[in-house]
Design a protein around this motif. Structure first.
Motif, PDB file in Angstrom:
ATOM      1  N   PHE A  66       0.833  -1.209   0.000  1.00 30.29           N
ATOM      2  CA  PHE A  66       0.000   0.000   0.000  1.00 30.29           C
ATOM      3  C   PHE A  66       0.866   1.257   0.000  1.00 30.29           C
ATOM      4  CE2 PHE A  66      -3.608  -2.722   1.208  1.00 30.29           C
ATOM      5  CZ  PHE A  66      -4.592  -2.159   0.408  1.00 30.29           C
ATOM      6  N   ASP A  67       1.984   1.222   0.717  1.00 29.66           N
ATOM      7  CA  ASP A  67       2.918   2.350   0.687  1.00 29.66           C
ATOM      8  C   ASP A  67       3.398   2.619  -0.741  1.00 29.66           C
ATOM      9  OD1 ASP A  67       2.887   3.052   3.363  1.00 29.66           O
ATOM     10  OD2 ASP A  67       4.535   1.705   3.908  1.00 29.66           O
ATOM     11  N   LYS A  68       3.709   1.544  -1.450  1.00 36.03           N
ATOM     12  CA  LYS A  68       4.196   1.676  -2.827  1.00 36.03           C
ATOM     13  C   LYS A  68       3.123   2.286  -3.721  1.00 36.03           C
ATOM     14  CE  LYS A  68       6.230  -1.016  -6.611  1.00 36.03           C
ATOM     15  NZ  LYS A  68       6.695  -2.368  -7.040  1.00 36.03           N
ATOM     16  N   GLU A 120     -10.991   8.087  -5.871  1.00 36.11           N
ATOM     17  CA  GLU A 120     -11.938   7.037  -5.497  1.00 36.11           C
ATOM     18  C   GLU A 120     -11.271   5.924  -4.704  1.00 36.11           C
ATOM     19  OE1 GLU A 120     -11.364   8.129  -8.508  1.00 36.11           O
ATOM     20  OE2 GLU A 120     -13.213   8.904  -9.395  1.00 36.11           O
ATOM     21  N   LEU A 121      -9.945   5.770  -4.873  1.00 36.55           N
ATOM     22  CA  LEU A 121      -9.211   4.729  -4.159  1.00 36.55           C
ATOM     23  C   LEU A 121      -8.266   5.295  -3.103  1.00 36.55           C
ATOM     24  CD1 LEU A 121      -8.339   2.282  -7.076  1.00 36.55           C
ATOM     25  CD2 LEU A 121     -10.147   2.077  -5.378  1.00 36.55           C
ATOM     26  N   ASP A 122      -7.772   6.500  -3.328  1.00 33.07           N
ATOM     27  CA  ASP A 122      -6.800   7.072  -2.385  1.00 33.07           C
ATOM     28  C   ASP A 122      -7.405   7.256  -0.996  1.00 33.07           C
ATOM     29  OD1 ASP A 122      -4.831   7.127  -4.311  1.00 33.07           O
ATOM     30  OD2 ASP A 122      -5.211   9.215  -4.890  1.00 33.07           O
ATOM     31  N   GLU A 123      -8.647   7.742  -0.936  1.00 37.46           N
ATOM     32  CA  GLU A 123      -9.254   8.005   0.369  1.00 37.46           C
ATOM     33  C   GLU A 123      -9.561   6.716   1.132  1.00 37.46           C
ATOM     34  OE1 GLU A 123      -9.403  10.907   1.942  1.00 37.46           O
ATOM     35  OE2 GLU A 123      -8.253  11.578   0.206  1.00 37.46           O
ATOM     36  N   PRO A 124     -10.280   5.757   0.532  1.00 38.77           N
ATOM     37  CA  PRO A 124     -10.481   4.497   1.268  1.00 38.77           C
ATOM     38  C   PRO A 124      -9.171   3.747   1.482  1.00 38.77           C
ATOM     39  CG  PRO A 124     -11.347   4.326  -0.962  1.00 38.77           C
ATOM     40  CD  PRO A 124     -11.022   5.763  -0.742  1.00 38.77           C
ATOM     41  N   GLY A 125      -8.190   3.975   0.598  1.00 36.56           N
ATOM     42  CA  GLY A 125      -6.880   3.353   0.783  1.00 36.56           C
ATOM     43  C   GLY A 125      -6.178   3.880   2.022  1.00 36.56           C
ATOM     44  N   LYS A 126      -6.269   5.179   2.253  1.00 32.19           N
ATOM     45  CA  LYS A 126      -5.678   5.776   3.455  1.00 32.19           C
ATOM     46  C   LYS A 126      -6.347   5.227   4.714  1.00 32.19           C
ATOM     47  CE  LYS A 126      -4.359  10.170   1.259  1.00 32.19           C
ATOM     48  NZ  LYS A 126      -4.672  11.623   1.175  1.00 32.19           N
ATOM     49  N   ALA A 127      -7.668   5.106   4.655  1.00 33.58           N
ATOM     50  CA  ALA A 127      -8.398   4.580   5.819  1.00 33.58           C
ATOM     51  C   ALA A 127      -8.014   3.131   6.096  1.00 33.58           C
ATOM     52  CB  ALA A 127      -9.905   4.700   5.575  1.00 33.58           C
ATOM     53  N   LEU A 128      -7.872   2.339   5.037  1.00 29.16           N
ATOM     54  CA  LEU A 128      -7.482   0.944   5.214  1.00 29.16           C
ATOM     55  C   LEU A 128      -6.060   0.856   5.754  1.00 29.16           C
ATOM     56  CD1 LEU A 128      -7.813  -2.074   5.000  1.00 29.16           C
ATOM     57  CD2 LEU A 128      -7.345  -1.922   2.533  1.00 29.16           C
ATOM     58  N   LYS A 129      -5.167   1.647   5.214  1.00 34.17           N
ATOM     59  CA  LYS A 129      -3.780   1.622   5.677  1.00 34.17           C
ATOM     60  C   LYS A 129      -3.699   1.998   7.156  1.00 34.17           C
ATOM     61  CE  LYS A 129       0.833   3.323   4.513  1.00 34.17           C
ATOM     62  NZ  LYS A 129       1.115   4.169   5.678  1.00 34.17           N
ATOM     63  N   ALA A 130      -4.469   2.999   7.569  1.00 31.90           N
ATOM     64  CA  ALA A 130      -4.484   3.395   8.972  1.00 31.90           C
ATOM     65  C   ALA A 130      -5.006   2.262   9.850  1.00 31.90           C
ATOM     66  CB  ALA A 130      -5.343   4.650   9.149  1.00 31.90           C
TER      67      ALA A 130
END
Length: 321
Positions: free
Chosen positions: A111-113, A123-133
């Protein structure tokens, strides 16, 4: 809420198999991203990613694959609570402790990559940040629980630390489960757009076209199945989606090997067609269970359905190129 009283059981497997664009529990993209040059032939209203956006989308798919290949947080939580019933009994000494989840270091690096790529995909960056957190929050708790199990510290402290860890661990697993599902929904929507645009560029009668058409109809069927599991009123919609899958798969089955075709029809593609046939049968079994007033057969039929769907997507990934 499910009319079958089985939402929790279904939720575990549906999280494993949530993104219909990727394989659950070993997910891989089913089709290459459409290029910018295909925009002119894409269906109206679809956004075909530029090259950098396509690369980032694929990076997110890879990251999600790494996560789902080994981690179903709902299942991990269910098995943890089932294996450790004494934790809920204050003062009861523990003579055992079990935690089956592994760390998510590899998924976090992936996910960092993906997030390091500068091209925005809101559309993916925001839920991606939430998932990563959520993954960053649960990861140290998973490691702590695994260490507690490996060192058998429960034999020394009688379960004191297990009870201290329990509430934060459960909360973090629930949060990770929700964030995984939310990201999977967003990822499915984006890959669906990509592949619908890709389908518009392919020639009917080719393996690539009919394979992707089956894949798209199967994803729609998966959405209908999950909605039916959540609410029995949605069961009739499964039949329409099933008919579309059946028609597309019949078309795929009419293709014959052409040595000049690229890719040529091969035995693996025939296996894909057979796996979809089995999925069609599994869907009818599941619908029958959902229509049964008792609903007792729904959890097992749902699990079998998602297993069949995963096997079908695995076969799809090996069919053609």
């Amino acid at each position: 809420m499910s009319a079958f009283g089985s939402r929790n059981a279904a939720r575990v497997v549906s999280v494993l198999a949530l993104p219909l664009a990727v394989v659950l529990a070993g997910c891989k993209p089913e089709a290459p991203a459409a290029s910018a040059s295909s925009a002119s032939s894409a269906p109206a209203g679809l956004v075909v990613p530029e090259k950098q956006q396509a690369e980032k989308l694929n990076a997110y798919v890879v990251a999600y694959n790494k996560l789902l290949q080994w981690h179903s947080f709902g299942k991990i939580l269910h098995e943890y609570q089932r294996a450790n019933p004494k934790i809920a009994k204050a003062g009861a000494a523990l003579d055992s402790y079990s935690f089956g989840g592994g760390d998510v270091d590899d998924a976090l690096r992936a996910f960092d990559k993906a997030m390091a790529m500068t091209q925005p995909l809101p559309e993916l960056d925001e839920p991606g940040k939430a998932l990563k957190a959520a993954l960053e929050a649960v990861n140290p708790l998973i490691k702590e629980a695994r260490t507690y199990e490996s060192t058998k510290e429960f034999l020394s402290d009688k379960g004191v630390k297990a009870r201290q860890m329990d509430a934060p661990l459960v909360a973090a697993l629930v949060a990770a489960n929700k964030a995984t599902a939310a990201f999977g929904t967003a990822l499915s929507a984006q890959t669906l757009k990509r592949d619908e645009a890709e389908l518009a560029t392919l020639k009917p009668g080719t393996v690539g076209f009919h394979k992707l058409k089956v894949s798209l109809e199967t994803r729609k069927l998966g959405t209908a199945v999950r909605q039916a599991l959540d609410d029995k009123q949605n069961v009739p919609a499964v039949d329409a989606a099933l008919q579309a899958v059946s028609a597309a798969n019949t078309e795929l089955g009419t293709l014959r090997k052409d040595p000049k075709a690229a890719p040529a029809w091969d035995p693996v593609c025939a296996m894909y067609k057979d796996k979809i046939d089995r999925l069609i049968g599994g869907t009818r079994t599941l619908v029958s269970a959902m229509n049964d007033a008792s609903g007792k057969g729904v959890p097992d039929a749902a699990k079998q359905w998602f297993d069949m769907r995963n096997q079908a997507v695995d076969a799809s990934n090996s069919c053609g190129s």
